[in-house]
Scaffold this motif. Sequence first.
Motif, PDB file in Angstrom:
ATOM      1  N   ALA A  47      26.245  38.293  -4.427  1.00 40.07           N
ATOM      2  CA  ALA A  47      25.023  37.957  -5.166  1.00 40.07           C
ATOM      3  C   ALA A  47      23.782  38.190  -4.308  1.00 40.07           C
ATOM      4  O   ALA A  47      22.760  38.707  -4.798  1.00 40.07           O
ATOM      5  CB  ALA A  47      25.091  36.510  -5.638  1.00 40.07           C
ATOM      6  N   ASP A  48      23.850  37.832  -3.028  1.00 43.39           N
ATOM      7  CA  ASP A  48      22.698  38.049  -2.136  1.00 43.39           C
ATOM      8  C   ASP A  48      22.426  39.542  -1.949  1.00 43.39           C
ATOM      9  O   ASP A  48      21.262  39.965  -1.926  1.00 43.39           O
ATOM     10  CB  ASP A  48      22.961  37.389  -0.779  1.00 43.39           C
ATOM     11  N   LEU A  49      23.488  40.341  -1.805  1.00 42.31           N
ATOM     12  CA  LEU A  49      23.295  41.788  -1.648  1.00 42.31           C
ATOM     13  C   LEU A  49      22.681  42.403  -2.905  1.00 42.31           C
ATOM     14  O   LEU A  49      21.794  43.264  -2.828  1.00 42.31           O
ATOM     15  CB  LEU A  49      24.630  42.460  -1.327  1.00 42.31           C
ATOM     16  N   ASN A  50      23.140  41.958  -4.061  1.00 41.14           N
ATOM     17  CA  ASN A  50      22.564  42.460  -5.315  1.00 41.14           C
ATOM     18  C   ASN A  50      21.102  42.063  -5.435  1.00 41.14           C
ATOM     19  O   ASN A  50      20.270  42.838  -5.924  1.00 41.14           O
ATOM     20  CB  ASN A  50      23.350  41.924  -6.510  1.00 41.14           C
ATOM     21  N   HIS A  51      20.761  40.876  -4.975  1.00 41.81           N
ATOM     22  CA  HIS A  51      19.369  40.412  -5.018  1.00 41.81           C
ATOM     23  C   HIS A  51      18.474  41.276  -4.135  1.00 41.81           C
ATOM     24  O   HIS A  51      17.295  41.489  -4.447  1.00 41.81           O
ATOM     25  CB  HIS A  51      19.300  38.943  -4.583  1.00 41.81           C
ATOM     26  N   LEU A  52      19.067  41.812  -3.044  1.00 42.41           N
ATOM     27  CA  LEU A  52      18.303  42.680  -2.145  1.00 42.41           C
ATOM     28  C   LEU A  52      18.258  44.134  -2.635  1.00 42.41           C
ATOM     29  O   LEU A  52      17.633  44.973  -1.992  1.00 42.41           O
ATOM     30  CB  LEU A  52      18.920  42.638  -0.740  1.00 42.41           C
ATOM     31  N   GLY A  53      18.928  44.418  -3.752  1.00 39.75           N
ATOM     32  CA  GLY A  53      18.894  45.764  -4.305  1.00 39.75           C
ATOM     33  C   GLY A  53      20.107  46.616  -3.976  1.00 39.75           C
ATOM     34  O   GLY A  53      20.148  47.800  -4.345  1.00 39.75           O
ATOM     35  N   PHE A  54      21.103  46.050  -3.299  1.00 43.43           N
ATOM     36  CA  PHE A  54      22.326  46.802  -2.985  1.00 43.43           C
ATOM     37  C   PHE A  54      23.348  46.546  -4.089  1.00 43.43           C
ATOM     38  O   PHE A  54      24.024  45.515  -4.100  1.00 43.43           O
ATOM     39  CB  PHE A  54      22.899  46.369  -1.629  1.00 43.43           C
ATOM     40  N   THR A  55      23.447  47.453  -5.025  1.00 43.49           N
ATOM     41  CA  THR A  55      24.375  47.288  -6.151  1.00 43.49           C
ATOM     42  C   THR A  55      25.630  48.130  -5.996  1.00 43.49           C
ATOM     43  O   THR A  55      26.673  47.777  -6.544  1.00 43.49           O
ATOM     44  CB  THR A  55      23.672  47.658  -7.472  1.00 43.49           C
TER      45      THR A  55
ATOM     46  N   GLY B  11      31.743  35.764  -3.206  1.00 40.88           N
ATOM     47  CA  GLY B  11      30.843  35.922  -4.339  1.00 40.88           C
ATOM     48  C   GLY B  11      29.390  35.673  -3.989  1.00 40.88           C
ATOM     49  O   GLY B  11      28.488  36.365  -4.495  1.00 40.88           O
ATOM     50  N   THR B  12      29.136  34.694  -3.116  1.00 40.72           N
ATOM     51  CA  THR B  12      27.750  34.402  -2.736  1.00 40.72           C
ATOM     52  C   THR B  12      27.130  35.558  -1.963  1.00 40.72           C
ATOM     53  O   THR B  12      25.957  35.883  -2.152  1.00 40.72           O
ATOM     54  CB  THR B  12      27.691  33.124  -1.887  1.00 40.72           C
ATOM     55  N   MET B  13      27.930  36.223  -1.124  1.00 38.21           N
ATOM     56  CA  MET B  13      27.419  37.366  -0.369  1.00 38.21           C
ATOM     57  C   MET B  13      27.126  38.530  -1.309  1.00 38.21           C
ATOM     58  O   MET B  13      26.108  39.234  -1.148  1.00 38.21           O
ATOM     59  CB  MET B  13      28.413  37.781   0.713  1.00 38.21           C
TER      60      MET B  13
ATOM     61  N   VAL C 119      29.264  46.720  -5.321  1.00 35.06           N
ATOM     62  CA  VAL C 119      29.464  46.032  -4.039  1.00 35.06           C
ATOM     63  C   VAL C 119      30.576  44.990  -4.141  1.00 35.06           C
ATOM     64  O   VAL C 119      31.267  44.704  -3.154  1.00 35.06           O
ATOM     65  CB  VAL C 119      28.135  45.389  -3.586  1.00 35.06           C
ATOM     66  N   ALA C 120      30.794  44.441  -5.327  1.00 35.64           N
ATOM     67  CA  ALA C 120      31.855  43.442  -5.504  1.00 35.64           C
ATOM     68  C   ALA C 120      33.227  43.986  -5.162  1.00 35.64           C
ATOM     69  O   ALA C 120      34.160  43.217  -4.907  1.00 35.64           O
ATOM     70  CB  ALA C 120      31.836  42.931  -6.941  1.00 35.64           C
ATOM     71  N   ALA C 121      33.406  45.309  -5.134  1.00 33.05           N
ATOM     72  CA  ALA C 121      34.697  45.917  -4.819  1.00 33.05           C
ATOM     73  C   ALA C 121      35.053  45.817  -3.344  1.00 33.05           C
ATOM     74  O   ALA C 121      36.153  46.198  -2.951  1.00 33.05           O
ATOM     75  CB  ALA C 121      34.700  47.387  -5.251  1.00 33.05           C
ATOM     76  N   LEU C 122      34.131  45.301  -2.510  1.00 32.37           N
ATOM     77  CA  LEU C 122      34.374  45.243  -1.059  1.00 32.37           C
ATOM     78  C   LEU C 122      35.147  44.012  -0.610  1.00 32.37           C
ATOM     79  O   LEU C 122      35.297  43.792   0.596  1.00 32.37           O
ATOM     80  CB  LEU C 122      33.038  45.287  -0.316  1.00 32.37           C
TER      81      LEU C 122
END
Length: 507
Positions: A191-199, A187-189, A180-183
């Motif tokens: 991290a939040d997406l990864n916390h929700l399971g969107f990797t 950085g905070t967004m 998701v970091a490629a979008l």
Amino acid sequence: MPRVVSVFLPNWPIDRFTRDQRAAPPSPEAPLILADREGSRRIVFAASEAARGRGVRIGMAVTQAQALVPGLAIRNADPRADAAGLERLALWAQRRYAPIVAADPPDGLVIDATGAAHLHGGETAMLRDVIARLAGAGVTARAAMADGWGAAHALARYGAERMVVAPESGSRDLVSALPVAALRLPGTMVADLNHLGFTRIGDLADQPRAPLALRFGPQLHRRLDQALGRLAEVIEAARPPDLIEVRQSFAEPIGAAETIARSIDRLVGDLCALLDAKGLGARRLDLVLHRVDAQAQAIRVGTAAPVRNATRLSRLLRDRIGSIDPGFGIEIMTLSAAWVEPCGPRQMTSLLAAAPEIDITDLIDTISNRIGADRLYRLAPVASDVPERCLSRIAPTAPPVGAGWPDHWPRPARLLPNPEAIETLALLPDHPPVSFTWRGIRRRVRRADGPERVFGEWWKRDAEMIAVRDYFRIEDDAGERFWVFRAGDGEHAATGSQQWFLHGIFG
């Protein structure tokens, strides 16, 4: 189909700093960091490969980096110089590769390569050339080509390979597997997406939009659509301060070929008037057509000599109208002289004056803009007795090089790119072949002349210190004449393999 190149410069601040220290460049093995301030703290803004290999990371406190690496070299970061250098790099890429190139701060370039890749040998060859030329200048680079800026940006930075060429209409599958970091999200967004399971980007592609938009805002899906090719991005091309450019806007979008041709004529006329006022001629023109759907198309034409003849320049551009896809219409057209040279006034011919030399530059321009300038050339002699080294390719209008070919022995009309091995029957050491077999056909030698001994160029390679070739002109029973040689003097193994080769064919 649009094709966009993203160039990622992972070590740009360090590479730029190193290039600027030309008088005393730092050693690549010496650990180096560039430091900047974050509030009251001094942090690592950029680190050399040697420093990163010892545990230094971007954002780390400088004091911590010093504790990790004794003798660490510390210099002040200069983000303004980095940005200015990136703009200069964009102008260089614009002159060399395509009309639409822009800096992609803080560490990249973006190139609209639509319709331009074939001029550089294809998409893969173009990316290889970009990376190789940057490496030659001391700049580390990764590059990717895809259907859009978002996809190319993601693949260049997060792809598994240093160079990625996504197939047309095939960027989505490659991008979906990236994190998701490629979008290009904060950085905070991420991290939040990864916390929700969107990797992975693919995890977001098929999710209901309303809940995510409510929590993260419109930026998430805008970046997602750009990466997946659903939403186009405008690339604002870099512009040098002294660029000579004319522009035309249309009250109603245009799309007909005849209307585009008339607009080209007007723009070329206005541009030639500006060139005439400055005493300049165009060597390269860039025509950029901005469509109503935020897409831009570009046409680049070049000339063999500086030109400001409106009729001639218009014809070169009009010949390329067939490659234009107006889409839903073109709303703005800009024409710029990307490369200019001094061009003096043309002298009027007189009946008493000698007949002027025939000018073929118009023909050269027409052909080179259709097949590519690199594919149109003439051969010039090089001072070398080794046959494959006595030729060089130069521009069709380049001045004479002031050298000539050896004339003490005839040379074949056709020289093979590489000598081809042949099977022969010959009496060593000084006799020509009695017969030879080339490409599966056995030929009996009727006449022969030689040998002409060619020595190796020992000043270029040690292996040629005592190497020799003995060349013979031979004629077979069918009257065909060939140029063959034996590698070696026929007696001493150190002088060559003693194998026979066919190197040329006489007309």
